[in-house]
Write a protein that holds these residues in place. Structure first.
Motif, mmCIF file in Angstrom:
data_model
loop_
_atom_site.group_PDB
_atom_site.id
_atom_site.type_symbol
_atom_site.label_atom_id
_atom_site.label_comp_id
_atom_site.label_asym_id
_atom_site.label_seq_id
_atom_site.Cartn_x
_atom_site.Cartn_y
_atom_site.Cartn_z
ATOM 1 N N ASP A 29 2.918 -0.200 -15.333
ATOM 2 C CA ASP A 29 2.430 -1.181 -14.367
ATOM 3 C C ASP A 29 3.543 -2.184 -14.088
ATOM 4 O OD1 ASP A 29 1.003 -2.789 -12.717
ATOM 5 O OD2 ASP A 29 -0.634 -3.192 -14.104
ATOM 6 N N SER A 30 4.157 -2.065 -12.898
ATOM 7 C CA SER A 30 5.210 -2.993 -12.494
ATOM 8 C C SER A 30 4.769 -3.702 -11.231
ATOM 9 C CB SER A 30 6.520 -2.241 -12.234
ATOM 10 O OG SER A 30 6.949 -1.571 -13.395
ATOM 11 N N ARG A 31 5.138 -4.961 -11.114
ATOM 12 C CA ARG A 31 4.751 -5.693 -9.909
ATOM 13 C C ARG A 31 5.769 -6.775 -9.582
ATOM 14 N NH1 ARG A 31 -0.345 -7.194 -9.734
ATOM 15 N NH2 ARG A 31 -0.982 -6.067 -11.596
ATOM 16 N N TYR A 32 5.733 -7.179 -8.302
ATOM 17 C CA TYR A 32 6.534 -8.303 -7.845
ATOM 18 C C TYR A 32 5.631 -9.138 -6.948
ATOM 19 C CZ TYR A 32 10.013 -11.043 -5.364
ATOM 20 O OH TYR A 32 10.731 -12.084 -4.822
ATOM 21 N N GLY A 33 5.421 -10.400 -7.323
ATOM 22 C CA GLY A 33 4.575 -11.276 -6.533
ATOM 23 C C GLY A 33 3.124 -11.239 -6.989
ATOM 24 N N ASP A 34 2.217 -11.675 -6.104
ATOM 25 C CA ASP A 34 0.813 -11.814 -6.484
ATOM 26 C C ASP A 34 -0.046 -10.611 -6.091
ATOM 27 O OD1 ASP A 34 0.877 -12.119 -3.772
ATOM 28 O OD2 ASP A 34 -0.316 -13.963 -3.709
ATOM 29 N N ILE A 35 0.560 -9.546 -5.627
ATOM 30 C CA ILE A 35 -0.199 -8.366 -5.217
ATOM 31 C C ILE A 35 -0.852 -7.688 -6.415
ATOM 32 C CG2 ILE A 35 1.785 -6.818 -5.415
ATOM 33 C CD1 ILE A 35 0.732 -5.339 -2.944
ATOM 34 N N ALA A 36 -2.015 -7.070 -6.195
ATOM 35 C CA ALA A 36 -2.711 -6.366 -7.273
ATOM 36 C C ALA A 36 -3.597 -5.273 -6.686
ATOM 37 C CB ALA A 36 -3.563 -7.338 -8.084
ATOM 38 N N SER A 68 -0.604 -12.042 1.909
ATOM 39 C CA SER A 68 -0.016 -11.703 3.207
ATOM 40 C C SER A 68 -0.639 -10.453 3.827
ATOM 41 C CB SER A 68 1.493 -11.491 3.060
ATOM 42 O OG SER A 68 1.770 -10.330 2.297
ATOM 43 N N GLY A 69 -1.477 -9.750 3.063
ATOM 44 C CA GLY A 69 -2.049 -8.504 3.553
ATOM 45 C C GLY A 69 -1.253 -7.294 3.084
ATOM 46 N N ILE A 70 -1.834 -6.121 3.185
ATOM 47 C CA ILE A 70 -1.207 -4.892 2.700
ATOM 48 C C ILE A 70 -0.510 -4.160 3.847
ATOM 49 C CG2 ILE A 70 -1.610 -2.687 1.548
ATOM 50 C CD1 ILE A 70 -2.069 -5.248 -0.163
ATOM 51 N N GLU A 71 0.724 -3.753 3.596
ATOM 52 C CA GLU A 71 1.514 -3.069 4.620
ATOM 53 C C GLU A 71 1.454 -1.539 4.485
ATOM 54 O OE1 GLU A 71 6.021 -3.503 6.214
ATOM 55 O OE2 GLU A 71 5.817 -2.781 4.152
ATOM 56 N N ASN A 95 -7.113 -4.103 3.630
ATOM 57 C CA ASN A 95 -6.680 -4.046 2.239
ATOM 58 C C ASN A 95 -6.882 -2.671 1.605
ATOM 59 O OD1 ASN A 95 -5.914 -6.768 2.134
ATOM 60 N ND2 ASN A 95 -8.010 -7.429 1.708
ATOM 61 N N THR A 96 -7.208 -1.674 2.425
ATOM 62 C CA THR A 96 -7.484 -0.334 1.910
ATOM 63 C C THR A 96 -6.503 0.692 2.448
ATOM 64 O OG1 THR A 96 -9.854 -0.824 1.721
ATOM 65 C CG2 THR A 96 -9.215 1.490 1.720
ATOM 66 N N CYS A 97 -5.929 1.465 1.541
ATOM 67 C CA CYS A 97 -5.018 2.545 1.918
ATOM 68 C C CYS A 97 -5.662 3.870 1.536
ATOM 69 C CB CYS A 97 -3.674 2.401 1.215
ATOM 70 S SG CYS A 97 -2.794 0.893 1.696
#
Length: 249
Positions: A29-36, A68-71, A95-97
Motif C-alpha cells: 500500500d503506497s500513496r501520495y497525498g490524501d487519496i484513498a 480534487s476528484g479522481i482522474e 469517484n468510481t473507476c
C-alpha cells in the motif's frame, strides 16, 4: 486479454506493466497525498465462474476519494500459478473507476486448471491533483471452474416403504481439455422436498466416487423431489441438481 500462468510471466504484461513497473515503491500500500481507495467490488459481489466454452464478461469497480476528484485508474487481477488478467477497458466517472474483463476459456486460460482459486485485485488510482494510491490485494475473490450436478431417483413410481436408489454425478469444467470431468471424493448432500413443502431438507451426506459419481439408497415414504447439493470449494462453485420428483404409491 490473456491470463499468464508461467513464472516467466509473473510480471504484469502490456501497457499496464510499464506503468506499474515505473511506479515508485509499488508495495502492499503506497500513496501520495490524501487519496484513498474506499471500496472495491468484483463481478457485482459474486464469484467469477467460467465453464468450457462460453465467454465470461465481468467488471471490477474501484471507488476512491480525493479532494480534487479522481482522474484515472489501472486495475489488474492476479491469482495462483502466476495468473494475471488485464482489463479490456478501464474508465473513471466521478469517484468510481470501472475495469471491464472478457475471458474466453479457449483463448485466455492457457490450458491450466491451476489458476482456479483465490484471486486479488491490484489497483493504482490517480487524482486530478497528481495524488496517487497503489494498493496490492485491495480485494480478494474466487476465480472458479464451473460445476454441474445431476440426480436420478428410481424406481418411479415406487411403493411406500420400498427402497429408492438415488444416483447422480458431480462434475466441473476442465480448462485443459475444455470438457466437464467428474469431481471425485467430495461430500455432497442428499436432500428431499416433500410435496407441498417450500424448502429442501438434508437427509444424508454422500461421498462422491473418484470419478464424481454418487449413489445411495433411502426408504420411500411420501411424494416429493430428491436432489443432490454440493457446497462448493475455493476452486469450484456450489451447485444443486434439479429435483427429481418421485410418486410414492
Amino acid at each position: 486479454m490473456r491470463i499468464r500462468t508461467t513464472a516467466a510471466t509473473a510480471t504484469v504484461v502490456g501497457a499496464l506493466a510499464l506503468s506499474v513497473l515505473a511506479a515508485p515503491s509499488a508495495q502492499a500500500d503506497s500513496r501520495y497525498g490524501d487519496i484513498a481507495i474506499t471500496k472495491v467490488t468484483v463481478n457485482g459481489g459474486k464469484n467469477v465462474v467460467i465453464g468450457t466454452s462460453a465467454v465470461k464478461k465481468f467488471s471490477v469497480t474501484v471507488q476512491a476519494k480525493d479532494n480534487s476528484g479522481i482522474e484515472s485508474a489501472m486495475i489488474y487481477l492476479r491469482g495462483p500459478a502466476f495468473g494475471t488478467l488485464t482489463p479490456n477497458d478501464t474508465r473513471c466517472s466521478g469517484n468510481t473507476c470501472t475495469a471491464k474483463f472478457i475471458v474466453d476459456p479457449k483463448v485466455d486460460l492457457y490450458y491450466s486448471n491451476d489458476i482456479a482459486g483465490t484471486w486479488y485485485v491490484d489497483a493504482w488510482v490517480t487524482a486530478n491533483d497528481g495524488d496517487f494510491v497503489w494498493t496490492q490485494k485491495a480485494k480478494s475473490f474466487k476465480f472458479q471452474r464451473a460445476s454441474r450436478l445431476s440426480v436420478n431417483a428410481a424406481p418411479e413410481p415406487v411403493k411406500k416403504g420400498k427402497t429408492l436408489t438415488v444416483t447422480g454425478k458431480l462434475e466441473r469444467a476442465n480448462w485443459e481439455t475444455f470438457k466437464y470431468h467428474g469431481y471425485g471424493s467430495q461430500s455432497v448432500k442428499l436432500q428431499f422436498l416433500k410435496k407441498g413443502a417450500k424448502a429442501y431438507t438434508t437427509v444424508k451426506t454422500v461421498k462422491a466416487a473418484s470419478n464424481g459419481t454418487l449413489k445411495t439408497t433411502v426408504k420411500a415414504s411420501v411424494d416429493g423431489s430428491w436432489r443432490y447439493s454440493f457446497a462448493g470449494t475455493a476452486t469450484t462453485p456450489a451447485v444443486s441438481a434439479v429435483g427429481d420428483f418421485v410418486d410414492v404409491k
